[in-house]
Design a protein around this motif. Structure first.
Motif, mmCIF file in Angstrom:
data_model
loop_
_atom_site.group_PDB
_atom_site.id
_atom_site.type_symbol
_atom_site.label_atom_id
_atom_site.label_comp_id
_atom_site.label_asym_id
_atom_site.label_seq_id
_atom_site.Cartn_x
_atom_site.Cartn_y
_atom_site.Cartn_z
ATOM 1 N N LEU A 155 45.299 -101.907 -26.565
ATOM 2 C CA LEU A 155 46.677 -101.572 -26.206
ATOM 3 C C LEU A 155 47.163 -102.359 -25.008
ATOM 4 O O LEU A 155 48.351 -102.698 -24.914
ATOM 5 C CB LEU A 155 46.788 -100.061 -25.943
ATOM 6 C CG LEU A 155 46.525 -99.169 -27.164
ATOM 7 C CD1 LEU A 155 46.530 -97.700 -26.765
ATOM 8 C CD2 LEU A 155 47.570 -99.419 -28.248
ATOM 9 N N LEU A 156 46.276 -102.672 -24.058
ATOM 10 C CA LEU A 156 46.685 -103.493 -22.902
ATOM 11 C C LEU A 156 46.986 -104.929 -23.311
ATOM 12 O O LEU A 156 47.745 -105.638 -22.620
ATOM 13 C CB LEU A 156 45.591 -103.474 -21.832
ATOM 14 C CG LEU A 156 45.479 -102.212 -20.982
ATOM 15 C CD1 LEU A 156 44.405 -102.386 -19.910
ATOM 16 C CD2 LEU A 156 46.811 -101.860 -20.326
ATOM 17 N N ALA A 157 46.411 -105.352 -24.424
ATOM 18 C CA ALA A 157 46.659 -106.720 -24.893
ATOM 19 C C ALA A 157 48.117 -106.929 -25.265
ATOM 20 O O ALA A 157 48.627 -108.069 -25.210
ATOM 21 C CB ALA A 157 45.754 -107.031 -26.078
ATOM 22 N N ASP A 158 48.800 -105.879 -25.633
ATOM 23 C CA ASP A 158 50.235 -105.971 -25.944
ATOM 24 C C ASP A 158 50.999 -105.698 -24.652
ATOM 25 O O ASP A 158 51.337 -104.550 -24.341
ATOM 26 C CB ASP A 158 50.599 -104.955 -27.025
ATOM 27 C CG ASP A 158 52.068 -105.036 -27.426
ATOM 28 O OD1 ASP A 158 52.793 -105.902 -26.890
ATOM 29 O OD2 ASP A 158 52.499 -104.204 -28.262
ATOM 30 N N ALA A 159 51.269 -106.697 -23.884
ATOM 31 C CA ALA A 159 51.852 -106.541 -22.546
ATOM 32 C C ALA A 159 53.232 -105.899 -22.583
ATOM 33 O O ALA A 159 53.663 -105.285 -21.591
ATOM 34 C CB ALA A 159 51.934 -107.899 -21.851
ATOM 35 N N ALA B 293 50.984 -100.360 -22.216
ATOM 36 C CA ALA B 293 50.819 -101.301 -21.105
ATOM 37 C C ALA B 293 51.809 -100.994 -19.990
ATOM 38 O O ALA B 293 51.473 -101.075 -18.795
ATOM 39 C CB ALA B 293 50.983 -102.740 -21.599
ATOM 40 N N ARG B 294 53.036 -100.637 -20.338
ATOM 41 C CA ARG B 294 54.030 -100.293 -19.313
ATOM 42 C C ARG B 294 53.634 -99.009 -18.585
ATOM 43 O O ARG B 294 53.788 -98.898 -17.367
ATOM 44 C CB ARG B 294 55.413 -100.135 -19.958
ATOM 45 C CG ARG B 294 55.961 -101.440 -20.550
ATOM 46 C CD ARG B 294 57.477 -101.374 -20.754
ATOM 47 N NE ARG B 294 57.885 -100.258 -21.587
ATOM 48 C CZ ARG B 294 57.967 -100.300 -22.909
ATOM 49 N NH1 ARG B 294 57.643 -101.420 -23.555
ATOM 50 N NH2 ARG B 294 58.365 -99.257 -23.606
ATOM 51 N N ALA C 151 52.765 -98.680 -14.587
ATOM 52 C CA ALA C 151 53.484 -97.720 -13.751
ATOM 53 C C ALA C 151 52.504 -96.830 -12.996
ATOM 54 O O ALA C 151 52.708 -96.541 -11.798
ATOM 55 C CB ALA C 151 54.405 -96.866 -14.619
ATOM 56 N N GLN C 152 51.413 -96.426 -13.629
ATOM 57 C CA GLN C 152 50.447 -95.565 -12.950
ATOM 58 C C GLN C 152 49.665 -96.338 -11.899
ATOM 59 O O GLN C 152 49.294 -95.782 -10.857
ATOM 60 C CB GLN C 152 49.514 -94.905 -13.962
ATOM 61 C CG GLN C 152 50.219 -93.878 -14.828
ATOM 62 C CD GLN C 152 49.263 -92.951 -15.559
ATOM 63 O OE1 GLN C 152 48.061 -92.951 -15.311
ATOM 64 N NE2 GLN C 152 49.812 -92.152 -16.471
#
Length: 584
Positions: free
Chosen positions: A556-560, A565-566, A570-571
């Motif tokens: 999921l982080l790969a999809d920036a 990823a957002r 934010a966290q």
């Protein structure tokens, strides 16, 4: 009264046959009582003869005495229901309400205020039992006695009977008016009582907040409006029926006066024997008494009907249906197949076309903004509600074909807001398995990191936790709820962000407890702190009631530009937030 009788039979539950028998006995007693009064006619006729036949006079006295004795015996049988079954009916009513509440769909249960249900199970159940044991037999007397005596009077002299018939017809509109006004009034009173009960529960539970904001006390704005409304509803209910009651009683009294006047005229014209008039007047007095009382008692009947209706409203709620073809699941994977769900009264669905699979013995995390549908997913898994379309499966079994109680045997739930009962720590853990031994309870407590703080308490596991666990910290309460889930040892575990409201030290202890809980289980966790679920086998990003993304943390982080990823960025940014110094 047919409506009230139906409600009474519903409230009587398993004691309905005994209740019917009591009503039959009451009818018989009322008929015997009326027959006893009817014997005054031949008795007085005999006593008014110039040549009194003592044998006949004593015969009628004997008949009167026998009828009174029979009525007394029947009244003793009738009262047995009051003394032998009243408390049993109360208990059965409350058990029936409890069963209905337990099987009630969760969204229907959530719609009802706690104070309202407390009022139904408490005051309304008591009122219903009183109606069954006392008012029902009283109503039989109010109807049966005047009916039989009226027939006797008409048989003696149709002209005097006509006076009573006319008086009865004149009184009925007043009684109907009492009924209508009382029905509305007592329903308003019941609603006001329920609102007050609910607000009192809220007031007690929120007292610390009310004190802190200066809103506690007799003039609390959270309390005074409902108390004022309750007082107004009670006063209005009493006032509204006062004039019709007085009117009905006046008509009945005037009827007796008219009866004497007409009878006296007939006697003076030598068209009616004095003995018959005396007998009719005595009988008419007994005829008029129930009619006069009925106007007053109507208020009590309507009060009982309001209570019985509220009980019936709860008992009539249908549990979730169990479709045919259900079986015991052999595996414990979870599947959502094109599931759409909307809460009652909701214009837009909370979930739309949701499809996913949770593999057996894996961890799936649900993330997304508030209101996106995460909690709804867990509610559908535990069958707190059924989807309008689509299927939820446990293993290969449609959970719609499983009894909710049977389904929940396979599921352990740890909520974010922990509810503990005002009992001992041992009892609160043992709720998951009441037959568990002390050793099993302690083992679960050790696995949940409960034993370490329990061992410091003077009474250890016999320490009472206070109302809603108020004697314990948030982390301690949460660990007890996890110990409860560990003791249950269900193959499926649902976690609703159990560490969200905890401090760092408590979070570490709770997280260790969760690790012991979820080992080798099928786990679904609602997560707000993404750092706690980076190792999840699957992460589902829920947005607007749909699955917006799915995959592992790395995927999921790969999809920036993706939602996950957002959220992660934010966290991370929040971690650097700090409180500025005063004056800057």
């Amino acid at each position: 009264m047919r409506r009230i009788l139906r409600l009474m039979l519903t409230a009587a539950g398993p004691y309905a046959p005994q209740f019917r028998t009591t009503l039959r006995i009451s009818v018989a007693a009322a008929l015997v009582q009326a027959a006893a009064y009817a014997t005054f006619v031949p008795l007085l006729a005999e006593l008014s003869r110039e040549q009194i036949r003592a044998g006949w006079a004593w015969w009628w006295v004997g008949v009167l005495a026998a009828l009174v004795a029979v009525e007394g015996a029947l009244r003793v049988r009738e009262s047995a229901f009051l003394y032998d079954h009243w408390h049993l009916v109360t208990q059965a009513t409350r058990l029936g309400l409890g069963k209905s509440l337990r099987s009630m769909p969760q969204q229907e249960l959530a719609r009802r205020a706690a104070g309202d249900l407390t009022s139904v199970v408490g005051n309304n159940a008591t009122t219903a039992a009183s109606a069954l044991s006392s008012l029902s037999t009283l109503f039989v007397q109010l109807v049966a006695v005047p009916t039989v005596l009226g027939v006797v009077i008409v048989a003696l002299d149709w002209r005097l009977g006509l006076v009573l018939v006319a008086a009865t017809l004149a009184a009925l509109p007043f009684v109907r008016q009492v009924q209508r006004r009382s029905n509305t009034g007592f329903r308003d009173v019941n609603d006001a009582d329920a609102a007050t009960s609910d607000r009192l529960v809220e007031y007690v539970q929120g007292l610390p907040v009310l004190k802190a904001t200066g809103q506690a006390g007799a003039d609390s704005p959270r309390l005074m409006p409902v108390l004022t409304h309750q007082h107004g509803a009670q006063a209005a209910a009493n006032r509204s029926a006062a004039m019709p009651v007085a009117g009905a009683q006046l008509v009945v009294q005037l009827a007796v006066v008219a009866l004497v006047a007409v009878g006296a005229g007939l006697v003076l014209d030598a068209r009616l024997p004095v003995a018959v008039l005396v007998a009719v007047v005595v009988t008419a007095a007994r005829f008029a008494e129930p009619l006069s009382l009925a106007a007053t008692m109507t208020k009590l009947f309507e009060l009982s009907e309001a209570a019985l209706s509220r009980i019936g409203d709860v008992l009539d709620v249908r549990p979730l249906p169990v479709a045919p073809g259900g079986s015991e699941p052999k595996t414990f994977d979870i599947r959502f197949e094109d599931v759409t769900f909307a809460y009652d009264g909701q214009s837009e669905p909370s979930l739309t076309g949701v499809d996913f699979t949770v593999a057996e013995r894996s961890l799936t995390a649900l993330v997304g903004p508030s209101g996106s549908g995460k909690t709804t997913i867990t509610k559908l898994i535990s069958r707190f509600a059924d989807p309008q379309s689509g299927v939820v499966r446990l293993g290969s079994v449609d959970i719609g074909a499983m009894d909710p109680d049977e389904l929940l045997r396979h599921i352990a739930i740890v909520f974010q807001d922990v509810y503990l009962f005002d009992d001992t720590i041992r009892a609160n853990i043992a709720l998951a398995r009441p037959d568990a031994t002390d050793a099993e309870i302690e083992a679960a407590a050790r696995a949940a990191n409960v034993h370490e703080f329990v061992d410091r308490l003077p009474r250890r596991y016999d320490t009472r936790v206070g109302e809603i666990g108020s004697a314990l910290s948030g982390g301690e309460r949460q660990r007890i709820s996890i110990a409860r889930a560990i003791l249950k040892d269900a193959p499926v575990v649902l976690l609703d962000e159990p560490t969200a409201a905890l401090d760092t030290e408590s979070e570490v202890a709770v997280q260790r407890a969760i690790d012991n809980l979820v080992a080798d289980k099928t786990v679904v966790v609602i997560a707000h702190r993404l750092s706690t679920i980076v190792g999840a086998d699957q992460i589902l990003v829920v947005d607007g009631g749909r699955i917006a993304q799915r995959g592992t943390h790395t995927d999921l982080l790969a999809d920036a530009e993706g939602r996950y990823a957002r959220m992660w960025s934010a966290q991370l940014a929040v971690r650097t937030w700090h409180v500025p110094a005063a004056g800057r």
